[in-house]
Design a protein around this motif. Structure first.
Motif, PDB file in Angstrom:
ATOM      1  N   ASN A 179     -12.638  18.487  -1.429  1.00 41.83           N
ATOM      2  CA  ASN A 179     -11.874  18.048  -0.259  1.00 41.83           C
ATOM      3  C   ASN A 179     -11.259  16.672  -0.467  1.00 41.83           C
ATOM      4  O   ASN A 179     -10.162  16.397   0.024  1.00 41.83           O
ATOM      5  N   GLY A 180     -11.949  15.794  -1.172  1.00 34.30           N
ATOM      6  CA  GLY A 180     -11.430  14.455  -1.441  1.00 34.30           C
ATOM      7  C   GLY A 180     -10.165  14.485  -2.278  1.00 34.30           C
ATOM      8  O   GLY A 180      -9.218  13.738  -2.014  1.00 34.30           O
ATOM      9  N   PHE A 181     -10.127  15.357  -3.268  1.00 34.55           N
ATOM     10  CA  PHE A 181      -8.942  15.461  -4.121  1.00 34.55           C
ATOM     11  C   PHE A 181      -7.771  16.078  -3.354  1.00 34.55           C
ATOM     12  O   PHE A 181      -6.616  15.720  -3.566  1.00 34.55           O
ATOM     13  N   GLU A 182      -8.082  16.993  -2.459  1.00 37.21           N
ATOM     14  CA  GLU A 182      -7.039  17.588  -1.622  1.00 37.21           C
ATOM     15  C   GLU A 182      -6.488  16.558  -0.629  1.00 37.21           C
ATOM     16  O   GLU A 182      -5.287  16.498  -0.391  1.00 37.21           O
ATOM     17  N   GLU A 183      -7.371  15.731  -0.067  1.00 36.69           N
ATOM     18  CA  GLU A 183      -6.918  14.678   0.846  1.00 36.69           C
ATOM     19  C   GLU A 183      -6.020  13.685   0.114  1.00 36.69           C
ATOM     20  O   GLU A 183      -4.999  13.239   0.657  1.00 36.69           O
ATOM     21  N   VAL A 184      -6.386  13.329  -1.105  1.00 33.95           N
ATOM     22  CA  VAL A 184      -5.546  12.438  -1.905  1.00 33.95           C
ATOM     23  C   VAL A 184      -4.160  13.046  -2.063  1.00 33.95           C
ATOM     24  O   VAL A 184      -3.142  12.371  -1.844  1.00 33.95           O
ATOM     25  N   LEU A 185      -4.102  14.303  -2.423  1.00 31.12           N
ATOM     26  CA  LEU A 185      -2.801  14.959  -2.597  1.00 31.12           C
ATOM     27  C   LEU A 185      -2.009  15.003  -1.296  1.00 31.12           C
ATOM     28  O   LEU A 185      -0.793  14.763  -1.296  1.00 31.12           O
ATOM     29  N   ASP A 186      -2.663  15.289  -0.180  1.00 30.43           N
ATOM     30  CA  ASP A 186      -1.966  15.311   1.110  1.00 30.43           C
ATOM     31  C   ASP A 186      -1.331  13.952   1.404  1.00 30.43           C
ATOM     32  O   ASP A 186      -0.159  13.873   1.793  1.00 30.43           O
ATOM     33  N   LEU A 187      -2.095  12.892   1.230  1.00 34.86           N
ATOM     34  CA  LEU A 187      -1.590  11.542   1.499  1.00 34.86           C
ATOM     35  C   LEU A 187      -0.497  11.144   0.510  1.00 34.86           C
ATOM     36  O   LEU A 187       0.539  10.588   0.903  1.00 34.86           O
ATOM     37  N   VAL A 188      -0.713  11.425  -0.751  1.00 31.49           N
ATOM     38  CA  VAL A 188       0.246  11.056  -1.789  1.00 31.49           C
ATOM     39  C   VAL A 188       1.566  11.810  -1.595  1.00 31.49           C
ATOM     40  O   VAL A 188       2.644  11.212  -1.687  1.00 31.49           O
ATOM     41  N   GLU A 189       1.502  13.099  -1.329  1.00 37.52           N
ATOM     42  CA  GLU A 189       2.743  13.856  -1.111  1.00 37.52           C
ATOM     43  C   GLU A 189       3.523  13.292   0.069  1.00 37.52           C
ATOM     44  O   GLU A 189       4.744  13.112  -0.017  1.00 37.52           O
ATOM     45  N   ARG A 246       0.844  -1.191   0.000  1.00 36.32           N
ATOM     46  CA  ARG A 246       0.000   0.000   0.000  1.00 36.32           C
ATOM     47  C   ARG A 246       0.879   1.240   0.000  1.00 36.32           C
ATOM     48  O   ARG A 246       1.879   1.310   0.719  1.00 36.32           O
ATOM     49  N   LEU A 247       0.500   2.245  -0.767  1.00 39.94           N
ATOM     50  CA  LEU A 247       1.256   3.497  -0.821  1.00 39.94           C
ATOM     51  C   LEU A 247       1.372   4.132   0.563  1.00 39.94           C
ATOM     52  O   LEU A 247       2.426   4.650   0.933  1.00 39.94           O
ATOM     53  N   THR A 248       0.296   4.077   1.327  1.00 38.71           N
ATOM     54  CA  THR A 248       0.281   4.762   2.631  1.00 38.71           C
ATOM     55  C   THR A 248       1.249   4.146   3.642  1.00 38.71           C
ATOM     56  O   THR A 248       1.503   4.756   4.676  1.00 38.71           O
ATOM     57  N   GLU A 249       1.804   2.981   3.355  1.00 34.63           N
ATOM     58  CA  GLU A 249       2.838   2.412   4.230  1.00 34.63           C
ATOM     59  C   GLU A 249       4.057   3.325   4.307  1.00 34.63           C
ATOM     60  O   GLU A 249       4.845   3.225   5.251  1.00 34.63           O
ATOM     61  N   PHE A 250       4.208   4.199   3.336  1.00 38.69           N
ATOM     62  CA  PHE A 250       5.376   5.073   3.272  1.00 38.69           C
ATOM     63  C   PHE A 250       5.125   6.462   3.848  1.00 38.69           C
ATOM     64  O   PHE A 250       6.024   7.305   3.846  1.00 38.69           O
ATOM     65  N   CYS A 251       3.923   6.722   4.335  1.00 38.67           N
ATOM     66  CA  CYS A 251       3.608   8.031   4.903  1.00 38.67           C
ATOM     67  C   CYS A 251       4.499   8.326   6.111  1.00 38.67           C
ATOM     68  O   CYS A 251       4.768   7.443   6.930  1.00 38.67           O
ATOM     69  N   LEU A 252       4.924   9.565   6.189  1.00 37.92           N
ATOM     70  CA  LEU A 252       5.757  10.016   7.307  1.00 37.92           C
ATOM     71  C   LEU A 252       4.936  10.704   8.386  1.00 37.92           C
ATOM     72  O   LEU A 252       5.267  10.627   9.563  1.00 37.92           O
ATOM     73  N   VAL A 253       3.874  11.394   8.001  1.00 35.67           N
ATOM     74  CA  VAL A 253       3.077  12.201   8.924  1.00 35.67           C
ATOM     75  C   VAL A 253       1.640  11.682   9.019  1.00 35.67           C
ATOM     76  O   VAL A 253       1.108  11.510  10.109  1.00 35.67           O
ATOM     77  N   GLN A 254       1.023  11.462   7.872  1.00 38.33           N
ATOM     78  CA  GLN A 254      -0.371  11.018   7.822  1.00 38.33           C
ATOM     79  C   GLN A 254      -0.508   9.613   8.410  1.00 38.33           C
ATOM     80  O   GLN A 254       0.391   8.783   8.260  1.00 38.33           O
ATOM     81  N   ASP A 255      -1.622   9.358   9.053  1.00 36.57           N
ATOM     82  CA  ASP A 255      -1.864   8.053   9.652  1.00 36.57           C
ATOM     83  C   ASP A 255      -3.179   7.485   9.125  1.00 36.57           C
ATOM     84  O   ASP A 255      -4.177   7.420   9.830  1.00 36.57           O
ATOM     85  N   LYS A 256      -3.172   7.130   7.853  1.00 37.66           N
ATOM     86  CA  LYS A 256      -4.354   6.550   7.215  1.00 37.66           C
ATOM     87  C   LYS A 256      -3.908   5.266   6.517  1.00 37.66           C
ATOM     88  O   LYS A 256      -2.841   5.232   5.901  1.00 37.66           O
ATOM     89  N   PRO A 257      -4.725   4.231   6.572  1.00 39.35           N
ATOM     90  CA  PRO A 257      -4.308   2.968   5.952  1.00 39.35           C
ATOM     91  C   PRO A 257      -4.406   2.965   4.427  1.00 39.35           C
ATOM     92  O   PRO A 257      -3.719   2.180   3.776  1.00 39.35           O
ATOM     93  N   VAL A 258      -5.243   3.834   3.863  1.00 37.30           N
ATOM     94  CA  VAL A 258      -5.452   3.838   2.413  1.00 37.30           C
ATOM     95  C   VAL A 258      -5.614   5.266   1.897  1.00 37.30           C
ATOM     96  O   VAL A 258      -5.883   6.186   2.659  1.00 37.30           O
ATOM     97  N   VAL A 259      -5.490   5.396   0.580  1.00 32.94           N
ATOM     98  CA  VAL A 259      -5.808   6.650  -0.107  1.00 32.94           C
ATOM     99  C   VAL A 259      -7.243   6.503  -0.598  1.00 32.94           C
ATOM    100  O   VAL A 259      -7.521   5.691  -1.483  1.00 32.94           O
ATOM    101  N   PRO A 260      -8.191   7.252  -0.010  1.00 33.84           N
ATOM    102  CA  PRO A 260      -9.600   7.085  -0.386  1.00 33.84           C
ATOM    103  C   PRO A 260      -9.894   7.581  -1.799  1.00 33.84           C
ATOM    104  O   PRO A 260      -9.245   8.487  -2.302  1.00 33.84           O
ATOM    105  N   ASP A 261     -10.878   6.964  -2.415  1.00 35.32           N
ATOM    106  CA  ASP A 261     -11.268   7.317  -3.775  1.00 35.32           C
ATOM    107  C   ASP A 261     -12.064   8.630  -3.752  1.00 35.32           C
ATOM    108  O   ASP A 261     -13.126   8.692  -3.147  1.00 35.32           O
TER     109      ASP A 261
END
Length: 164
Positions: free
Chosen positions: A138-148, A116-131
């Motif tokens: 807000n959903g697209f911004e959350e995706v960008l926050d997690l992805v960055e 999972r991509l989110t395994e590499f998160c340094l700050v965010q604590d979410k198990p997945v990137v929501p669709d």
């Protein structure tokens, strides 16, 4: 022999390859270039489903990415294929469904590559990137926050030689 002449290749995977995975593709590519890693890292993206073959990323994904300085305009949707499991060193999925579908398609000798991509998160604590497809801005911004965040963590591990 791998078809790429670079040491590391990452494939981003979501369902249709028009929102999350092209966003992750564009962000990782941009961040790798900023670090001077564009010649040592190949980034690609694909979908578990063939819903939008050849289509550009969703206009909302492109618009939100553009506001943060990422260009997704040259990316095109495609479905994951058998060769991807051999070609790529790391296959990063966006959510649990994509994980299950990708693992089901993946030959056993390459399953260690699927994460999972989110395994590499340094700050965010979410198990997945929501669709974000059926939601609002807000959903697209959350995706960008997690992805960055995840791309920063991933690049740190790649630069540090912790991923093989």
């Amino acid at each position: 022999m791998k078809p790429y002449s670079v040491p590391y290749s990452v494939l981003m995977v979501c369902m249709g390859n028009i929102c999350r995975s092209p966003t992750a593709h564009g962000v990782l590519r941009h961040k790798a270039q900023a670090l001077g890693l564009q010649d040592t890292l190949v980034v690609d993206s694909a979908g578990t489903h063939n819903y939008h073959p050849g289509s550009p990323p969703d206009a909302r994904s492109q618009a939100h990415a553009r506001m943060r300085g990422y260009d997704l305009s040259n990316l095109r949707a495609r479905q994951i294929e058998d060769a991807d499991f051999e070609r790529h060193d790391l296959i990063l999925v966006m959510d649990w469904d994509n994980l299950a579908l990708t693992e089901a398609l993946c030959p056993p000798q390459h399953r260690r590559k699927v994460r999972r991509l989110t395994e590499f998160c340094l700050v965010q604590d979410k198990p997945v990137v929501p669709d974000p497809y059926y939601g609002g801005a807000n959903g697209f911004e959350e995706v960008l926050d997690l992805v960055e965040d995840a791309c920063d963590g991933l690049l740190g591990q790649i630069k540090g030689g912790r991923l093989k």
